[in-house]
Design an enzyme around this catalytic site. Structure first.
Site, mmCIF file in Angstrom:
data_model
loop_
_atom_site.group_PDB
_atom_site.id
_atom_site.type_symbol
_atom_site.label_atom_id
_atom_site.label_comp_id
_atom_site.label_asym_id
_atom_site.label_seq_id
_atom_site.Cartn_x
_atom_site.Cartn_y
_atom_site.Cartn_z
ATOM 1 N N THR A 58 3.480 -0.661 -7.308
ATOM 2 C CA THR A 58 4.343 0.470 -6.636
ATOM 3 C C THR A 58 4.542 -0.264 -5.444
ATOM 4 O O THR A 58 5.786 -0.282 -4.738
ATOM 5 C CB THR A 58 3.412 1.590 -6.300
ATOM 6 O OG1 THR A 58 3.035 2.075 -7.402
ATOM 7 C CG2 THR A 58 4.024 2.572 -5.408
ATOM 8 N N GLU B 241 -3.462 7.134 -1.822
ATOM 9 C CA GLU B 241 -2.236 6.392 -1.769
ATOM 10 C C GLU B 241 -1.687 5.483 -0.998
ATOM 11 O O GLU B 241 -1.162 4.397 -1.098
ATOM 12 C CB GLU B 241 -1.180 7.795 -1.771
ATOM 13 C CG GLU B 241 -1.211 8.856 -2.794
ATOM 14 C CD GLU B 241 -0.894 8.263 -4.315
ATOM 15 O OE1 GLU B 241 -1.476 7.249 -4.730
ATOM 16 O OE2 GLU B 241 -0.048 8.597 -4.841
HETATM 17 N N1 HSE Z 1 7.593 8.069 -4.637
HETATM 18 C C1 HSE Z 1 6.704 6.924 -5.130
HETATM 19 C C2 HSE Z 1 7.829 5.772 -5.310
HETATM 20 C C3 HSE Z 1 5.961 7.376 -6.121
HETATM 21 O O1 HSE Z 1 8.669 5.844 -6.252
HETATM 22 O O2 HSE Z 1 7.357 4.779 -4.865
HETATM 23 C C4 HSE Z 1 4.935 6.033 -6.468
HETATM 24 O O3 HSE Z 1 4.287 6.413 -7.606
#
Ligand code: HSE
Length: 321
Positions: free
Chosen positions: A195, A143
């Site tokens: 993201t 991640e």
């Molecule tokens: N919690 C993270 C975001 C998840 O919302 O940026 C990304 O998949």
């Protein structure tokens, strides 16, 4: 140890992070879509690579382990694995074949599925010596590579199954939450939202009045899940901090949410960092009616999309020998 040179098959589910109000802390796994992977271990000669990645799909993701999310997770796994081994033990390497059925960048935990699938597979091959929490720790390196930040709200449900709460990352504390039967409808409009971009537009400060609303909703949602109180779940699916900023990146977001709620959905919002949107419903019939609304809206504005009607996956990553 599982037999050397024998492939295992792995199913790694998609996940919906944030669950509307729980930015970076809540998430759940779904039964479809999911990634398929295969993995095996063999003894490694001194100069040989420790990880080989083979892509079965057409996404052309990097195969260099340091640039691939599954590779980054496996590097962290092997570092601790080798530390645990006696120096006389044979060194091992992993081969991983990845067939991504969860489109990268869709907002339903595509990178988490690769990272989590790889470390759960590796752990199975070496005789399950690491705990689920350890596996989450390793997979978070994937991640970090994908979004620049170690967050576990996709990884934790992918590994544990069900709904999970990440109470803390450092030190890691994950709480598996019970949930009543919930049907999930997801629409993935075919636009790209990275993201890292969806994170960079967020404000770094929140107003106290918004924070109070938000933690009321998070507590309400957790209580609703634990008490199987559908109405409380529905009322708590509200995000006053992240959604107002991110929803501008998703065409038709407000209209779609309204139409889905009219069709009977309990509520929903952006899945992870988007662009997918998810809705929770009490019955499959409502979830299908919600799907119809989603299709109608995006067909109406000519935006290509994929939809899924699914349910919460309670098992997490599965190994199929
Ligand atoms: N919690 C993270 C975001 C998840 O919302 O940026 C990304 O998949």
């Amino acid at each position: 140890m599982f037999s050397e040179n024998q492939w295992i098959k792995i199913k790694a589910p998609a996940t919906v992070a944030n669950m509307v109000c729980g930015f970076d802390i809540l998430g759940f796994a779904v039964n479809s879509p999911y990634d398929e992977m295969e993995m095996k271990w063999t003894t490694r000669a001194e100069n040989e690579a420790r990880i080989t990645i083979i892509n079965i799909d057409n996404y052309n993701l990097p195969t260099d382990p340091e640039k691939n999310v599954a590779g980054a997770a496996l590097i962290a796994f092997l570092e601790e694995y080798e530390e645990k081994q006696k120096s006389s033990s044979p060194k091992i390497k992993f081969e991983v074949k990845i067939n991504k059925l969860i489109k990268p960048g869709s907002g339903v935990g595509s990178s988490a599925a690769s990272s989590a699938g790889a470390v759960v597979g590796a752990n199975y091959l070496v005789g399950n010596i690491f705990s689920k929490d350890d596996l989450v720790r390793f997979a978070m390196n994937g991640e970090k590579l994908a979004s620049g930040v170690k967050h576990a709200d996709n990884i934790a449900p992918c590994i544990f199954g069900g709904v999970t709460l990440v109470r803390s990352i450092f030190p890691l504390e994950i709480i598996a939450l019970p949930s009543p039967t919930l049907h999930v409808t997801i629409v993935h409009p075919q636009i790209e939202v990275r993201t890292s971009d969806a994170r960079s537009i967020l404000r770094q400060q929140v107003l106290l009045k918004d924070a109070i609303k938000q933690w009321g909703n998070i507590a309400g949602l957790v209580a609703g899940l634990m008490k199987s109180d559908y109405d409380l779940i529905g009322r708590s699916l509200e995000d006053v901090i992240i959604e107002p900023v991110r929803s501008i990146l998703i065409p038709g977001f407000d209209d779609l949410k309204l139409a889905c709620k009219k069709a009977g959905a309990l509520g929903g919002g952006i899945s992870g960092s988007g662009p997918s949107i998810f809705m929770l419903s009490k019955t499959k019939e409502i979830a299908i009616a919600v799907e119809k609304e989603m299709k109608q809206l995006y067909d109406g504005i000519g935006l290509p999309h994929h939809t899924y009607v699914t349910s919460i996956n309670q098992t997490g990553v599965e190994i199929i020998e």
